[in-house]
Design a protein around this motif. Structure first.
Motif, PDB file in Angstrom:
ATOM      1  N   THR A 260       0.850  -1.191   0.000  1.00 44.85           N
ATOM      2  CA  THR A 260       0.000   0.000   0.000  1.00 44.85           C
ATOM      3  C   THR A 260       0.886   1.241   0.000  1.00 44.85           C
ATOM      4  O   THR A 260       1.801   1.354   0.811  1.00 44.85           O
ATOM      5  CB  THR A 260      -0.901   0.010   1.253  1.00 44.85           C
ATOM      6  OG1 THR A 260      -1.651  -1.204   1.275  1.00 44.85           O
ATOM      7  CG2 THR A 260      -1.869   1.188   1.222  1.00 44.85           C
TER       8      THR A 260
ATOM      9  N   ARG B 112       2.107   4.984   0.574  1.00 44.20           N
ATOM     10  CA  ARG B 112       1.948   6.022   1.595  1.00 44.20           C
ATOM     11  C   ARG B 112       2.725   7.265   1.148  1.00 44.20           C
ATOM     12  O   ARG B 112       3.763   7.151   0.495  1.00 44.20           O
ATOM     13  CB  ARG B 112       2.520   5.554   2.945  1.00 44.20           C
ATOM     14  CG  ARG B 112       1.756   4.398   3.553  1.00 44.20           C
ATOM     15  CD  ARG B 112       0.516   4.880   4.273  1.00 44.20           C
ATOM     16  NE  ARG B 112      -0.246   3.774   4.822  1.00 44.20           N
ATOM     17  CZ  ARG B 112      -1.475   3.429   4.405  1.00 44.20           C
ATOM     18  NH1 ARG B 112      -2.051   4.085   3.437  1.00 44.20           N
ATOM     19  NH2 ARG B 112      -2.116   2.435   4.975  1.00 44.20           N
ATOM     20  N   ALA B 113       2.227   8.419   1.543  1.00 45.53           N
ATOM     21  CA  ALA B 113       2.953   9.666   1.296  1.00 45.53           C
ATOM     22  C   ALA B 113       4.217   9.668   2.155  1.00 45.53           C
ATOM     23  O   ALA B 113       4.242   9.065   3.223  1.00 45.53           O
ATOM     24  CB  ALA B 113       2.075  10.862   1.657  1.00 45.53           C
TER      25      ALA B 113
ATOM     26  N   LEU C 107       7.871   8.328  -2.598  1.00 50.37           N
ATOM     27  CA  LEU C 107       6.708   7.703  -1.980  1.00 50.37           C
ATOM     28  C   LEU C 107       7.199   6.519  -1.165  1.00 50.37           C
ATOM     29  O   LEU C 107       8.320   6.041  -1.370  1.00 50.37           O
ATOM     30  CB  LEU C 107       5.717   7.216  -3.050  1.00 50.37           C
ATOM     31  CG  LEU C 107       4.900   8.290  -3.776  1.00 50.37           C
ATOM     32  CD1 LEU C 107       4.177   7.695  -4.978  1.00 50.37           C
ATOM     33  CD2 LEU C 107       3.898   8.951  -2.840  1.00 50.37           C
TER      34      LEU C 107
ATOM     35  N   THR D 255       6.426  13.324  -9.597  1.00 51.26           N
ATOM     36  CA  THR D 255       4.985  13.203  -9.771  1.00 51.26           C
ATOM     37  C   THR D 255       4.560  11.790  -9.415  1.00 51.26           C
ATOM     38  O   THR D 255       4.979  10.824 -10.064  1.00 51.26           O
ATOM     39  CB  THR D 255       4.596  13.469 -11.253  1.00 51.26           C
ATOM     40  OG1 THR D 255       5.127  14.728 -11.642  1.00 51.26           O
ATOM     41  CG2 THR D 255       3.093  13.468 -11.432  1.00 51.26           C
ATOM     42  N   GLY D 256       3.755  11.677  -8.372  1.00 52.01           N
ATOM     43  CA  GLY D 256       3.265  10.358  -7.968  1.00 52.01           C
ATOM     44  C   GLY D 256       2.310   9.793  -9.004  1.00 52.01           C
ATOM     45  O   GLY D 256       1.476  10.512  -9.548  1.00 52.01           O
TER      46      GLY D 256
ATOM     47  N   VAL E 171       0.754   6.766  -8.256  1.00 45.36           N
ATOM     48  CA  VAL E 171      -0.172   5.976  -7.449  1.00 45.36           C
ATOM     49  C   VAL E 171      -0.523   6.818  -6.229  1.00 45.36           C
ATOM     50  O   VAL E 171       0.361   7.320  -5.544  1.00 45.36           O
ATOM     51  CB  VAL E 171       0.478   4.639  -6.996  1.00 45.36           C
ATOM     52  CG1 VAL E 171      -0.534   3.791  -6.245  1.00 45.36           C
ATOM     53  CG2 VAL E 171       1.033   3.871  -8.186  1.00 45.36           C
ATOM     54  N   ALA E 172      -1.809   6.986  -5.986  1.00 50.58           N
ATOM     55  CA  ALA E 172      -2.241   7.824  -4.861  1.00 50.58           C
ATOM     56  C   ALA E 172      -1.973   7.123  -3.535  1.00 50.58           C
ATOM     57  O   ALA E 172      -2.157   5.908  -3.432  1.00 50.58           O
ATOM     58  CB  ALA E 172      -3.726   8.136  -4.990  1.00 50.58           C
ATOM     59  N   PRO E 173      -1.540   7.872  -2.517  1.00 48.69           N
ATOM     60  CA  PRO E 173      -1.374   7.280  -1.187  1.00 48.69           C
ATOM     61  C   PRO E 173      -2.667   6.608  -0.733  1.00 48.69           C
ATOM     62  O   PRO E 173      -3.756   7.120  -0.959  1.00 48.69           O
ATOM     63  CB  PRO E 173      -1.028   8.490  -0.303  1.00 48.69           C
ATOM     64  CG  PRO E 173      -0.328   9.424  -1.244  1.00 48.69           C
ATOM     65  CD  PRO E 173      -1.075   9.274  -2.547  1.00 48.69           C
TER      66      PRO E 173
ATOM     67  N   SER F  78      -3.499   3.701  -1.978  1.00 48.22           N
ATOM     68  CA  SER F  78      -3.802   2.739  -3.040  1.00 48.22           C
ATOM     69  C   SER F  78      -2.816   1.588  -3.032  1.00 48.22           C
ATOM     70  O   SER F  78      -1.671   1.746  -2.622  1.00 48.22           O
ATOM     71  CB  SER F  78      -3.722   3.419  -4.416  1.00 48.22           C
ATOM     72  OG  SER F  78      -4.598   4.507  -4.481  1.00 48.22           O
TER      73      SER F  78
ATOM     74  N   PHE G 291       6.338   6.452  -9.347  1.00 48.09           N
ATOM     75  CA  PHE G 291       6.369   7.890  -9.590  1.00 48.09           C
ATOM     76  C   PHE G 291       7.339   8.207 -10.714  1.00 48.09           C
ATOM     77  O   PHE G 291       8.158   7.394 -11.098  1.00 48.09           O
ATOM     78  CB  PHE G 291       6.666   8.697  -8.316  1.00 48.09           C
ATOM     79  CG  PHE G 291       8.023   8.474  -7.681  1.00 48.09           C
ATOM     80  CD1 PHE G 291       9.157   9.144  -8.122  1.00 48.09           C
ATOM     81  CD2 PHE G 291       8.150   7.624  -6.585  1.00 48.09           C
ATOM     82  CE1 PHE G 291      10.386   8.949  -7.503  1.00 48.09           C
ATOM     83  CE2 PHE G 291       9.373   7.436  -5.959  1.00 48.09           C
ATOM     84  CZ  PHE G 291      10.493   8.094  -6.419  1.00 48.09           C
TER      85      PHE G 291
END
Length: 154
Positions: free
Chosen positions: A14, A16-17, A35, A135-136, A138-140, A142, A151
């Motif tokens: 998963t 995470r930021a 990330l 630029t990420g 995949v969103a944190p 997810s 990224f």
């Protein structure tokens, strides 16, 4: 700068930021932006190279790959794992080796790390990069699979 560098997820888990990493050096992006991934699943996990390049630093718990254009990718396997002195980590490459993106670098067991009271979270860092260059993809929060784009670094 140069071409766009796509960093792949070194492990499945998963996203995470960086600010969520419970370590001030990573959370503050002192070594660079990126990330982090909380590994999923039990048992042995293979951490793969997020980019092609040369292994310039290799520890059981962390490695740096220097990609074309001189950009460094840091993958750190868990937090405070340096204290384990390599126990539970198997290296599949040597310092100075050239790897392709997706090559297995280290195998380890995040469940054992967690059982020992340490965080298994894996920061993936654009070394000395600037936040605006990353630029990420995949969103944190997810899920991401090892080998999927994580990224981009401009």
């Amino acid at each position: 700068m140069g071409s766009l560098l796509t960093m792949l997820a070194p492990v499945t888990g998963t996203v995470r930021a960086m600010a969520e990493v419970p370590d001030p050096v990573f959370a503050g992006e002192i070594v660079g932006p990126g990330l982090a991934i909380v590994p999923s699943g039990a048992g042995l996990v293979e951490a793969i190279a997020p980019v092609a390049g040369k292994i310039v630093k290799l520890h059981p718990h962390a490695f740096v790959i220097l990609a074309d254009g001189g950009r460094g990718a840091l993958v750190h396997l868990g937090l405070d794992t340096v204290q384990l002195a390599g126990e539970g980590f198997t290296l599949h490459v040597a310092e100075g080796d050239t790897v392709a993106a997706g090559d297995v670098v280290v195998s380890w067991n995040p469940t054992d790390i967690e059982a020992g009271g340490r965080s298994p979270i894996c920061p993936v860092v654009a070394l000395q990069g600037k936040a605006e260059e990353v630029t990420g993809l995949v969103a944190p929060g997810s899920p991401v699979r090892a080998g999927e784009p994580l990224f981009e670094w401009a």
